[in-house]
Design a protein around this motif. Sequence first.
Motif, PDB file in Angstrom:
ATOM      1  N   GLN A 102       9.400  19.812   8.373  1.00 58.60           N
ATOM      2  CA  GLN A 102       9.143  19.023   9.572  1.00 58.60           C
ATOM      3  C   GLN A 102       7.663  18.717   9.711  1.00 58.60           C
ATOM      4  O   GLN A 102       7.271  17.578   9.982  1.00 58.60           O
ATOM      5  N   LYS A 103       6.819  19.707   9.511  1.00 60.06           N
ATOM      6  CA  LYS A 103       5.374  19.520   9.628  1.00 60.06           C
ATOM      7  C   LYS A 103       4.869  18.552   8.558  1.00 60.06           C
ATOM      8  O   LYS A 103       4.092  17.646   8.848  1.00 60.06           O
ATOM      9  N   THR A 104       5.343  18.732   7.339  1.00 60.50           N
ATOM     10  CA  THR A 104       4.915  17.860   6.252  1.00 60.50           C
ATOM     11  C   THR A 104       5.317  16.410   6.523  1.00 60.50           C
ATOM     12  O   THR A 104       4.505  15.491   6.370  1.00 60.50           O
ATOM     13  N   LEU A 105       6.548  16.192   6.931  1.00 57.59           N
ATOM     14  CA  LEU A 105       7.003  14.833   7.216  1.00 57.59           C
ATOM     15  C   LEU A 105       6.242  14.229   8.396  1.00 57.59           C
ATOM     16  O   LEU A 105       5.884  13.040   8.365  1.00 57.59           O
ATOM     17  N   ALA A 106       5.967  15.023   9.413  1.00 60.52           N
ATOM     18  CA  ALA A 106       5.192  14.522  10.556  1.00 60.52           C
ATOM     19  C   ALA A 106       3.780  14.156  10.111  1.00 60.52           C
ATOM     20  O   ALA A 106       3.244  13.114  10.523  1.00 60.52           O
ATOM     21  N   ASP A 107       3.178  14.993   9.267  1.00 59.89           N
ATOM     22  CA  ASP A 107       1.818  14.725   8.773  1.00 59.89           C
ATOM     23  C   ASP A 107       1.765  13.433   7.968  1.00 59.89           C
ATOM     24  O   ASP A 107       0.908  12.583   8.208  1.00 59.89           O
ATOM     25  N   ILE A 108       2.696  13.270   7.022  1.00 60.25           N
ATOM     26  CA  ILE A 108       2.611  12.065   6.191  1.00 60.25           C
ATOM     27  C   ILE A 108       3.039  10.829   6.973  1.00 60.25           C
ATOM     28  O   ILE A 108       2.516   9.748   6.753  1.00 60.25           O
ATOM     29  N   SER A 109       3.942  11.002   7.918  1.00 64.06           N
ATOM     30  CA  SER A 109       4.367   9.868   8.733  1.00 64.06           C
ATOM     31  C   SER A 109       3.227   9.386   9.634  1.00 64.06           C
ATOM     32  O   SER A 109       3.064   8.186   9.854  1.00 64.06           O
ATOM     33  N   SER A 110       2.420  10.321  10.101  1.00 59.83           N
ATOM     34  CA  SER A 110       1.313   9.945  10.987  1.00 59.83           C
ATOM     35  C   SER A 110       0.226   9.160  10.249  1.00 59.83           C
ATOM     36  O   SER A 110      -0.569   8.462  10.874  1.00 59.83           O
ATOM     37  N   GLN A 111       0.194   9.265   8.929  1.00 57.18           N
ATOM     38  CA  GLN A 111      -0.799   8.549   8.131  1.00 57.18           C
ATOM     39  C   GLN A 111      -0.420   7.092   7.914  1.00 57.18           C
ATOM     40  O   GLN A 111      -1.244   6.285   7.498  1.00 57.18           O
ATOM     41  N   CYS A 112       0.823   6.744   8.211  1.00 56.22           N
ATOM     42  CA  CYS A 112       1.306   5.397   7.947  1.00 56.22           C
ATOM     43  C   CYS A 112       1.187   4.544   9.206  1.00 56.22           C
ATOM     44  O   CYS A 112       1.621   4.933  10.285  1.00 56.22           O
ATOM     45  N   LYS A 113       0.613   3.359   9.033  1.00 56.25           N
ATOM     46  CA  LYS A 113       0.463   2.437  10.168  1.00 56.25           C
ATOM     47  C   LYS A 113       1.673   1.516  10.305  1.00 56.25           C
ATOM     48  O   LYS A 113       1.784   0.766  11.261  1.00 56.25           O
ATOM     49  N   GLY A 114       2.598   1.555   9.334  1.00 55.24           N
ATOM     50  CA  GLY A 114       3.808   0.752   9.408  1.00 55.24           C
ATOM     51  C   GLY A 114       3.574  -0.731   9.203  1.00 55.24           C
ATOM     52  O   GLY A 114       4.358  -1.542   9.664  1.00 55.24           O
ATOM     53  N   GLY A 115       2.522  -1.065   8.530  1.00 55.03           N
ATOM     54  CA  GLY A 115       2.190  -2.473   8.323  1.00 55.03           C
ATOM     55  C   GLY A 115       3.060  -3.150   7.286  1.00 55.03           C
ATOM     56  O   GLY A 115       4.003  -2.575   6.741  1.00 55.03           O
ATOM     57  N   GLN A 116       2.725  -4.386   7.010  1.00 55.34           N
ATOM     58  CA  GLN A 116       3.493  -5.200   6.080  1.00 55.34           C
ATOM     59  C   GLN A 116       2.867  -5.245   4.683  1.00 55.34           C
ATOM     60  O   GLN A 116       3.297  -6.018   3.852  1.00 55.34           O
ATOM     61  N   VAL A 117       1.855  -4.428   4.434  1.00 57.42           N
ATOM     62  CA  VAL A 117       1.196  -4.428   3.122  1.00 57.42           C
ATOM     63  C   VAL A 117       1.986  -3.555   2.157  1.00 57.42           C
ATOM     64  O   VAL A 117       2.691  -2.634   2.573  1.00 57.42           O
ATOM     65  N   PRO A 118       1.891  -3.836   0.849  1.00 54.98           N
ATOM     66  CA  PRO A 118       2.656  -3.060  -0.129  1.00 54.98           C
ATOM     67  C   PRO A 118       2.005  -1.715  -0.495  1.00 54.98           C
ATOM     68  O   PRO A 118       2.268  -1.166  -1.540  1.00 54.98           O
ATOM     69  N   VAL A 119       1.139  -1.200   0.353  1.00 54.17           N
ATOM     70  CA  VAL A 119       0.514   0.097   0.127  1.00 54.17           C
ATOM     71  C   VAL A 119       0.996   1.015   1.244  1.00 54.17           C
ATOM     72  O   VAL A 119       0.920   0.666   2.422  1.00 54.17           O
ATOM     73  N   CYS A 120       1.506   2.164   0.861  1.00 54.02           N
ATOM     74  CA  CYS A 120       2.080   3.061   1.872  1.00 54.02           C
ATOM     75  C   CYS A 120       1.654   4.494   1.574  1.00 54.02           C
ATOM     76  O   CYS A 120       1.945   5.013   0.488  1.00 54.02           O
ATOM     77  N   PRO A 121       0.997   5.156   2.516  1.00 51.69           N
ATOM     78  CA  PRO A 121       0.572   6.536   2.279  1.00 51.69           C
ATOM     79  C   PRO A 121       1.752   7.500   2.104  1.00 51.69           C
ATOM     80  O   PRO A 121       1.611   8.513   1.419  1.00 51.69           O
ATOM     81  N   ILE A 122       2.892   7.185   2.672  1.00 52.34           N
ATOM     82  CA  ILE A 122       4.059   8.068   2.496  1.00 52.34           C
ATOM     83  C   ILE A 122       4.499   8.043   1.033  1.00 52.34           C
ATOM     84  O   ILE A 122       4.721   9.093   0.416  1.00 52.34           O
ATOM     85  N   ILE A 123       4.589   6.854   0.460  1.00 52.01           N
ATOM     86  CA  ILE A 123       4.969   6.727  -0.958  1.00 52.01           C
ATOM     87  C   ILE A 123       3.923   7.413  -1.830  1.00 52.01           C
ATOM     88  O   ILE A 123       4.270   8.131  -2.776  1.00 52.01           O
ATOM     89  N   ASP A 124       2.652   7.223  -1.497  1.00 46.54           N
ATOM     90  CA  ASP A 124       1.577   7.853  -2.273  1.00 46.54           C
ATOM     91  C   ASP A 124       1.721   9.375  -2.280  1.00 46.54           C
ATOM     92  O   ASP A 124       1.606  10.018  -3.325  1.00 46.54           O
ATOM     93  N   VAL A 125       2.006   9.967  -1.121  1.00 43.79           N
ATOM     94  CA  VAL A 125       2.163  11.428  -1.035  1.00 43.79           C
ATOM     95  C   VAL A 125       3.379  11.877  -1.829  1.00 43.79           C
ATOM     96  O   VAL A 125       3.333  12.896  -2.515  1.00 43.79           O
ATOM     97  N   LEU A 126       4.464  11.128  -1.769  1.00 47.01           N
ATOM     98  CA  LEU A 126       5.658  11.521  -2.496  1.00 47.01           C
ATOM     99  C   LEU A 126       5.477  11.471  -4.011  1.00 47.01           C
ATOM    100  O   LEU A 126       6.123  12.195  -4.760  1.00 47.01           O
ATOM    101  N   PHE A 127       4.543  10.612  -4.468  1.00 46.50           N
ATOM    102  CA  PHE A 127       4.273  10.528  -5.915  1.00 46.50           C
ATOM    103  C   PHE A 127       3.266  11.558  -6.388  1.00 46.50           C
ATOM    104  O   PHE A 127       3.073  11.738  -7.583  1.00 46.50           O
ATOM    105  N   GLU A 128       2.607  12.256  -5.449  1.00 48.95           N
ATOM    106  CA  GLU A 128       1.626  13.273  -5.840  1.00 48.95           C
ATOM    107  C   GLU A 128       2.318  14.436  -6.525  1.00 48.95           C
ATOM    108  O   GLU A 128       3.454  14.765  -6.230  1.00 48.95           O
ATOM    109  N   GLU A 129       1.592  15.052  -7.436  1.00 48.45           N
ATOM    110  CA  GLU A 129       2.144  16.227  -8.123  1.00 48.45           C
ATOM    111  C   GLU A 129       1.744  17.482  -7.412  1.00 48.45           C
ATOM    112  O   GLU A 129       0.758  17.613  -6.816  1.00 48.45           O
TER     113      GLU A 129
END
Length: 129
Positions: A102-129
């Motif tokens: 829950q904390k992790t999802l809240a943290d990464i969700s808060s980093q996303c502005k929900g814009g229309q650009v093809p760059v997303c911090p949530i996707i970036d975090v999920l691809f991290e090792e």
Amino acid sequence: MLIGTLSQKTGCHIETIRYYERIGLLPKPLRTEGGRRVYNNEQIKRLGFICRSRELGFSLDEIRTLLRLVDGKKYTCQEVKIITENHLKDVNKKITDLRRLQKTLADISSQCKGGQVPVCPIIDVLFEE
């Protein structure tokens, strides 16, 4: 009682009842001449026990162990308590893991502005090792 009525009475799906029979948690019922399953009060009570145990998150192996103790009529409260306390440890671990998730999802969700650009911090975090 026929399987459809048993299903309605217990809230357990017909296929689940058949599965419990196949794996030996529920004894195979008598059958009518036409091959329809007929359940007695003991099987109804046992299915209720199985369903309630599943609702509480007990695994099929834990339920099998509890039923073996009950069937042998040689169980002690201490044996049942040990199984329950072990299950409680598992539940507490899952709660801890879910809080961390829950904390992790809240943290990464808060980093996303929900814009229309093809760059997303949530996707970036999920691809991290």
